[in-house]
Design a protein around this motif. Structure first.
Motif, PDB file in Angstrom:
ATOM      1  N   GLY A 111       0.803  -1.207   0.000  1.00 57.34           N
ATOM      2  CA  GLY A 111       0.000   0.000   0.000  1.00 57.34           C
ATOM      3  C   GLY A 111       0.843   1.267   0.000  1.00 57.34           C
ATOM      4  O   GLY A 111       1.964   1.277   0.506  1.00 57.34           O
ATOM      5  N   GLU A 112       0.287   2.342  -0.548  1.00 58.06           N
ATOM      6  CA  GLU A 112       1.013   3.608  -0.605  1.00 58.06           C
ATOM      7  C   GLU A 112       1.287   4.150   0.801  1.00 58.06           C
ATOM      8  O   GLU A 112       2.338   4.745   1.051  1.00 58.06           O
ATOM      9  CB  GLU A 112       0.215   4.625  -1.419  1.00 58.06           C
ATOM     10  N   THR A 113       0.356   3.934   1.717  1.00 57.24           N
ATOM     11  CA  THR A 113       0.560   4.378   3.105  1.00 57.24           C
ATOM     12  C   THR A 113       1.763   3.687   3.726  1.00 57.24           C
ATOM     13  O   THR A 113       2.537   4.299   4.473  1.00 57.24           O
ATOM     14  CB  THR A 113      -0.693   4.104   3.949  1.00 57.24           C
ATOM     15  N   THR A 114       1.928   2.411   3.392  1.00 60.09           N
ATOM     16  CA  THR A 114       3.080   1.657   3.902  1.00 60.09           C
ATOM     17  C   THR A 114       4.388   2.258   3.403  1.00 60.09           C
ATOM     18  O   THR A 114       5.358   2.399   4.157  1.00 60.09           O
ATOM     19  CB  THR A 114       2.993   0.181   3.459  1.00 60.09           C
ATOM     20  N   ILE A 115       4.417   2.618   2.123  1.00 63.38           N
ATOM     21  CA  ILE A 115       5.625   3.232   1.553  1.00 63.38           C
ATOM     22  C   ILE A 115       5.904   4.568   2.211  1.00 63.38           C
ATOM     23  O   ILE A 115       7.056   4.889   2.538  1.00 63.38           O
ATOM     24  CB  ILE A 115       5.478   3.395   0.028  1.00 63.38           C
ATOM     25  N   LYS A 116       4.861   5.350   2.432  1.00 58.37           N
ATOM     26  CA  LYS A 116       5.042   6.649   3.082  1.00 58.37           C
ATOM     27  C   LYS A 116       5.655   6.458   4.467  1.00 58.37           C
ATOM     28  O   LYS A 116       6.537   7.226   4.883  1.00 58.37           O
ATOM     29  CB  LYS A 116       3.701   7.372   3.192  1.00 58.37           C
ATOM     30  N   THR A 117       5.223   5.419   5.171  1.00 55.75           N
ATOM     31  CA  THR A 117       5.783   5.124   6.490  1.00 55.75           C
ATOM     32  C   THR A 117       7.250   4.728   6.375  1.00 55.75           C
ATOM     33  O   THR A 117       8.088   5.187   7.164  1.00 55.75           O
ATOM     34  CB  THR A 117       4.991   3.983   7.149  1.00 55.75           C
ATOM     35  N   HIS A 118       7.573   3.883   5.395  1.00 56.31           N
ATOM     36  CA  HIS A 118       8.969   3.472   5.195  1.00 56.31           C
ATOM     37  C   HIS A 118       9.850   4.681   4.890  1.00 56.31           C
ATOM     38  O   HIS A 118      10.964   4.796   5.418  1.00 56.31           O
ATOM     39  CB  HIS A 118       9.057   2.465   4.048  1.00 56.31           C
ATOM     40  N   VAL A 119       9.377   5.569   4.017  1.00 61.72           N
ATOM     41  CA  VAL A 119      10.153   6.758   3.664  1.00 61.72           C
ATOM     42  C   VAL A 119      10.401   7.602   4.909  1.00 61.72           C
ATOM     43  O   VAL A 119      11.510   8.092   5.136  1.00 61.72           O
ATOM     44  CB  VAL A 119       9.441   7.587   2.580  1.00 61.72           C
TER      45      VAL A 119
END
Length: 239
Positions: free
Chosen positions: A191-199
């Motif tokens: 999910g895009e939210t997951t990527i935002k968290t990783h970033v």
């Protein structure tokens, strides 16, 4: 990107360029946008710093080469003063050597001076929202020029990167390639939210201000090799 609807007032912009005609041109372009407000103009870097301290604009559109104080030094002074002001650098291809210095000084991004008007407007909004903008065409040119000074990507990764998980390191590579959060999410099937968290974790662990500095670090540490991570289709912003 931060929801622009959360902003209750126009983005306040300071124009810093020693050429009056260019400032006039920028004012004409930006003045047609209802959500952008040109609060002042500076003819040199020192004046840009003084006006930033006094007016606290959201974004300074900063030229690199100016009298009294250049754009890199002015950016550093603004960042070191911990002002709630973000700097968007404008450069030309023959001034590429200044870009890394500007990013290290704390600039939130850089664009070519011949950038289309709509891209400039979008970049200002993006930077004001707390994110970063980079023109990968300039970044690739810069990195190719200094490729010999960068580490061998086959060498042991710097200890600073050891703080990252395997997935966070993978995300950092994708960021360095110029992919947006949505594109990284599709590439990694999450999910895009997951990527935002990783970033966010990557920036925090490495002590970076934004994605622009993450891109530079990825190349400087050899995590990504110049010339290998080219993307087709021309310029892209790192949002």
């Amino acid at each position: 990107m931060t929801d622009s609807t959360a902003r209750a007032r126009p983005v306040r912009v300071l124009l810093a360029d020693d050429q009056p005609l260019l400032r006039t041109g920028f004012r004409m372009v930006l003045g047609t946008e209802e959500d952008l407000d040109i609060v002042a103009e500076a003819a040199d870097g020192l004046e840009a710093v003084e006006l930033s301290r006094r007016l606290l604009p959201d974004v300074v559109l900063m030229d690199i080469r100016m009298p009294r104080m250049d754009g890199v030094a002015a950016t550093r002074a603004i960042v070191d003063a911990r002002l709630p002001v973000r700097v968007l650098i404008l450069t030309t291809f023959d001034l590429d050597e200044y870009v890394v210095g500007a990013l290290r000084a704390g600039a939130s991004g850089f664009l070519a001076k011949d950038v289309p008007a709509e891209d400039l407007v979008t970049a200002i909004r993006t930077v004001a929202a707390g994110e970063a903008v980079v023109a990968p065409r300039i970044l690739r040119r810069l990195l190719d020029r200094f490729a010999d000074a960068l580490p061998d990507p086959a060498a042991t990764p710097p200890k600073a990167l050891n703080a990252l998980t395997d997935r966070e390191r993978e995300v950092l590579v994708q960021v360095a390639r110029g992919l947006s959060n949505a594109e990284i999410a599709r590439a990694l099937s999450v999910g895009e939210t997951t990527i935002k968290t990783h970033v966010g974790h990557v920036l925090t662990k490495l002590g970076l201000r934004d994605r622009v500095q993450a891109v530079v670090l990825a190349y400087e540490t050899g995590l990504v090799a110049p010339g290998r991570e080219r993307r087709e289709g021309g310029d892209r912003h790192v949002p």
